[in-house]
Every structure is written in C-alpha cells, then in structure tokens.
Design a protein around this motif. Structure first.
Motif, mmCIF file in Angstrom:
data_model
loop_
_atom_site.group_PDB
_atom_site.id
_atom_site.type_symbol
_atom_site.label_atom_id
_atom_site.label_comp_id
_atom_site.label_asym_id
_atom_site.label_seq_id
_atom_site.Cartn_x
_atom_site.Cartn_y
_atom_site.Cartn_z
ATOM 1 N N GLU A 47 0.831 -1.203 0.000
ATOM 2 C CA GLU A 47 0.000 0.000 0.000
ATOM 3 C C GLU A 47 0.865 1.253 0.000
ATOM 4 N N ASP A 48 1.943 1.231 0.759
ATOM 5 C CA ASP A 48 2.860 2.373 0.838
ATOM 6 C C ASP A 48 3.649 2.554 -0.454
ATOM 7 N N ASP A 49 4.079 1.444 -1.058
ATOM 8 C CA ASP A 49 4.700 1.411 -2.390
ATOM 9 C C ASP A 49 6.034 2.146 -2.487
ATOM 10 N N ARG A 50 6.798 2.171 -1.392
ATOM 11 C CA ARG A 50 8.135 2.759 -1.476
ATOM 12 C C ARG A 50 9.236 1.712 -1.589
ATOM 13 N N LEU A 51 8.862 0.439 -1.577
ATOM 14 C CA LEU A 51 9.836 -0.638 -1.719
ATOM 15 C C LEU A 51 9.634 -1.352 -3.049
ATOM 16 N N ASP A 52 10.741 -1.669 -3.696
ATOM 17 C CA ASP A 52 10.735 -2.438 -4.942
ATOM 18 C C ASP A 52 11.249 -3.834 -4.607
ATOM 19 N N ILE A 53 10.350 -4.784 -4.470
ATOM 20 C CA ILE A 53 10.700 -6.140 -4.035
ATOM 21 C C ILE A 53 11.287 -6.898 -5.217
ATOM 22 N N ARG A 54 12.558 -7.305 -5.090
ATOM 23 C CA ARG A 54 13.252 -7.960 -6.188
ATOM 24 C C ARG A 54 13.586 -9.423 -5.906
ATOM 25 N N ALA A 55 13.497 -9.840 -4.673
ATOM 26 C CA ALA A 55 13.762 -11.245 -4.327
ATOM 27 C C ALA A 55 13.038 -11.583 -3.034
ATOM 28 N N VAL A 56 12.585 -12.838 -2.942
ATOM 29 C CA VAL A 56 11.857 -13.302 -1.759
ATOM 30 C C VAL A 56 12.323 -14.711 -1.424
ATOM 31 N N SER A 57 12.615 -14.951 -0.155
ATOM 32 C CA SER A 57 12.850 -16.313 0.310
ATOM 33 C C SER A 57 11.839 -16.627 1.393
ATOM 34 N N GLY A 58 11.469 -17.912 1.499
ATOM 35 C CA GLY A 58 10.476 -18.255 2.501
ATOM 36 C C GLY A 58 10.415 -19.734 2.799
ATOM 37 N N VAL A 59 9.771 -20.028 3.910
ATOM 38 C CA VAL A 59 9.540 -21.392 4.368
ATOM 39 C C VAL A 59 8.094 -21.495 4.826
ATOM 40 N N SER A 60 7.439 -22.604 4.487
ATOM 41 C CA SER A 60 6.116 -22.913 5.017
ATOM 42 C C SER A 60 5.137 -21.759 4.735
ATOM 43 N N GLY A 72 0.790 -12.272 -7.481
ATOM 44 C CA GLY A 72 -0.033 -11.070 -7.564
ATOM 45 C C GLY A 72 0.671 -9.914 -8.237
ATOM 46 N N LEU A 73 1.964 -9.730 -7.946
ATOM 47 C CA LEU A 73 2.709 -8.643 -8.584
ATOM 48 C C LEU A 73 2.787 -8.846 -10.085
ATOM 49 N N ALA A 74 2.815 -10.104 -10.526
ATOM 50 C CA ALA A 74 2.850 -10.385 -11.959
ATOM 51 C C ALA A 74 1.567 -9.926 -12.648
ATOM 52 N N SER A 75 0.443 -9.978 -11.911
ATOM 53 C CA SER A 75 -0.834 -9.553 -12.482
ATOM 54 C C SER A 75 -1.164 -8.107 -12.142
ATOM 55 N N GLY A 76 -0.306 -7.473 -11.335
ATOM 56 C CA GLY A 76 -0.494 -6.064 -11.024
ATOM 57 C C GLY A 76 -1.186 -5.775 -9.715
ATOM 58 N N ASP A 77 -1.473 -6.807 -8.893
ATOM 59 C CA ASP A 77 -2.166 -6.553 -7.631
ATOM 60 C C ASP A 77 -1.726 -7.572 -6.576
ATOM 61 N N GLY A 78 -0.605 -7.302 -5.945
ATOM 62 C CA GLY A 78 -0.094 -8.196 -4.912
ATOM 63 C C GLY A 78 -0.997 -8.265 -3.699
ATOM 64 N N ARG A 79 -1.626 -7.160 -3.343
ATOM 65 C CA ARG A 79 -2.489 -7.139 -2.166
ATOM 66 C C ARG A 79 -3.703 -8.052 -2.364
ATOM 67 N N ALA A 80 -4.308 -8.000 -3.542
ATOM 68 C CA ALA A 80 -5.464 -8.850 -3.809
ATOM 69 C C ALA A 80 -5.084 -10.328 -3.786
#
Length: 355
Positions: A47-60, A72-80
């Motif tokens: 919502e704030d949109d000041r970060l450009d997320i370029r990589a994500v790691s995660g578990v579970s 979601g970011l690929a379709s233009g709406d990560g929040r949805a």
C-alpha cells in the motif's frame, strides 16, 4: 522486546542517498496461521509502495505468502493475491491446511481445559499416530488452497527471484527451490509437518517442512543478482521474559527455539562475515561470494508474544484478520523508524547481538 537493537541513523553525508523507490529482498519465516501477520505486513508495504521487491525467500507459511505475492505482482495486484490466499486458507472445506492435530477444535475450547492432564493426554495420543495411518489416502487441503489462489505459471515466469526451502528427509539437508521450479508440490513440501502430513515426494525425494534446517533461508539472498538490503519478517518470538513451567508452555517454547535455531545460525554467520569484511580480513563489496548485507527486521517479538503454539492452527477469519491488523501496525512502526535506512545502512545491529 526486540531481538535486535535498532541502529541510530548515521549522518546524511556519511551514507549514499537512497532512491525514492528502494530495492529490497524479503525473508519470510514460517509459522502456520501466524503467517497472516506477514500478510498484514506485506499488505501495508505494498500500500505504501516505497519498496521495490526484487527477491523473496520463505519457508512454510512464509513461502506461501512469498509465492502469492510474486503471483499477484505479476498480475499487477499483490495485495489482492494475498487477500485471496488467506481467504482460501479460511475456507478450506473444514480441513485445517496447517494440520491441527488436536482431538477437539482448539479455538473453541477454554484454556483451562487445554491445560488439564486429560486434554494433554488426548493430544499426545493423537500425535502418536502416523499420518500414513490416519490419512492413508494422503489428502492435503493445502493443495486446493494453492491451486485456487496462485498462478504458478506467472510465478515461474517472474523476474522476481523466489527461493523456497524444504528439508530432504533421506539426505537431512535443505533444498532451495528457485523461481522456475515453484509449484504447489514445492510449497506443500516446505510446509509439511511430518507428524501431520505424509512426506511430499519431488523427483523421488521425500521432503518435510523446510523450517527444520533453514527458517527462512538467508544465504540465497546474498548473491550478486539480489539487492543488498534484506527485510526479515519473523513469526516465532526469540525472547521470552519468563521461564516456562507448565507442560503446554514448555512445548510452546521448545517449538520456538527449534524453529529459530537455523535463523540464529545464519544471522551469526552474516554478522561474522560483515565483521571480517569491515576489518579487511575478507574481501567483499564487489562480485564474489562475500558482501555486506544491509539487514532490516520486523520481528514477532512484542507483536505475537501473547500467542501459543496452538494458535498457529487457528484459521478462523476473525483470528486471521487480527493477525493481519497486527502485521499492518508492525509495518507502520518499521516504516516510521527504519525505512529511511534501506539503501543506506542496516537498521538492526547484528554485532550487538552476535559480535
């Protein structure tokens, strides 16, 4: 209580100016239904949109959030996309996607009942059974949730780097699945608690929850092709003020320690590498295996410390939205205090904890 001491901001002239939209990596810890806390954090950051997320790691649950985010970011709406994921978690056909093993619905049972010996004996009995016995058809409600909420083709084609960890059962080592490998089976493997679900086989290898060996994986985010800034979002409190004495509290604290241990090891390694680079004992800063990582953290401590292990299996909509609200508040707190450090310096002091 914070596990990290936040750094005091350096003078403006001593660090490079950051761009208006700051490139960053996300590291998302696992933690069952507490993953809705990350939903809230990510919702507020997007919502704030000041970060450009370029990589994500995660578990579970962190891997589920990260994959839904990239989808979601690929379709233009990560929040949805994140909203859709957690609505599907809630509406998973009456089966808890995180594998509630309680013999009664824990969320509808008073704490005084859950803490008595008969309740604990019932839980022990339930936990003594193998998923190969009580679920011979290997039904996993998480698969439907993921297929309904994630566009895996979009994920695999994304230019955002995605890393998901799972534990190879026979080899006792972590496997990191990368962007073009991510599918529903990989996410189910990353979230597979072995006393609740049968191991997930991928290419002939059985996998369990990735949190046993890396939670979340940080080292894939230190490559040359990812930003230097990493935002860690935890779900398991590191610090407790009191010694647990009841059987339930002991189990809860042991779970937190076990699932935080891999993270502590990686943070210690990052702190040591940073110190060696700073003192000229390790070459860093350019192409190669070593470089400074600017670390930032939104911690579970203080936000989730009042919750027990059992609540990680609570997928009721009111509880998930409470977790989301806490996450949004935590993100607001972090942005007010630390966002200005992204692209300039770490906002947490690893040396104070591990140096």
């Amino acid at each position: 209580m914070a596990i990290f001491k936040r750094k005091t901001a350096e003078a403006a002239g001593s660090v490079p100016a950051a761009p208006a939209r700051r490139r960053i990596c996300l590291a998302l810890q696992g933690g069952g239904a507490h993953g809705a806390f990350q939903w809230g954090v990510l919702d507020r950051l997007l919502e704030d949109d000041r970060l450009d997320i370029r990589a994500v790691s995660g578990v579970s649950a962190g891997a589920m959030n990260g994959t839904a985010l990239v989808s979601g970011l690929a379709s233009g709406d990560g929040r949805a996309a994140l909203d859709k994921l957690w609505r599907e978690v809630n509406q998973s056909g009456g089966r808890n996607v995180f594998g509630d093993s309680a013999i009664w619905t824990a969320t509808r049972t008073p704490d005084w009942i859950k803490d008595n010996p008969f309740w604990r004996a019932g839980e022990t009995l339930a936990m003594s059974m193998s998923p190969y016995e009580f679920n011979p058809l290997n039904h996993n409600p998480l698969k439907r949730v993921l297929q309904a909420s994630v566009d895996f083709r979009a994920v695999q084609a994304s230019d955002i780097r995605l890393f998901v960890a799972a534990t190879a059962v026979r080899q006792a080592k972590a496997r990191i699945f990368q962007t073009n490998e991510i599918n529903a089976d990989v996410l189910m493997a990353s979230a597979c608690l072995p006393h609740l679900f049968q191991a997930v086989e991928i290419d002939g290898e059985p996998y369990w929850d990735g949190g046993y060996l890396t939670n979340p994986p940080l080292w894939p985010l230190t490559g040359d092709d990812t930003p230097d800034d990493v935002l860690l979002i935890t779900l398991n409190p590191m610090v407790r003020d009191e010694t647990p004495k009841s059987a339930g509290d002991i189990v809860d604290r042991l779970n937190e320690i076990v699932f935080n241990a891999p993270l502590v090891a990686e943070l210690r390694a990052i702190a040591l590498a940073g110190e060696l680079i700073e003192h000229g004992q390790l070459k860093g800063g350019g192409a190669g295996p070593y470089r400074h990582v600017r670390l930032h953290a939104i911690e579970a401590d203080g936000w989730l410390s009042d919750l027990s292990l059992r609540s990680k299996f609570n997928t009721e909509w009111g509880f998930l939205n409470d977790m989301k609200a806490r996450g949004r508040a935590a993100a607001d707190d972090w942005m007010n205090a630390c966002l200005g450090s992204v692209g300039r310096q770490s906002s947490v002091d690893l040396q104070a904890r591990f140096g």
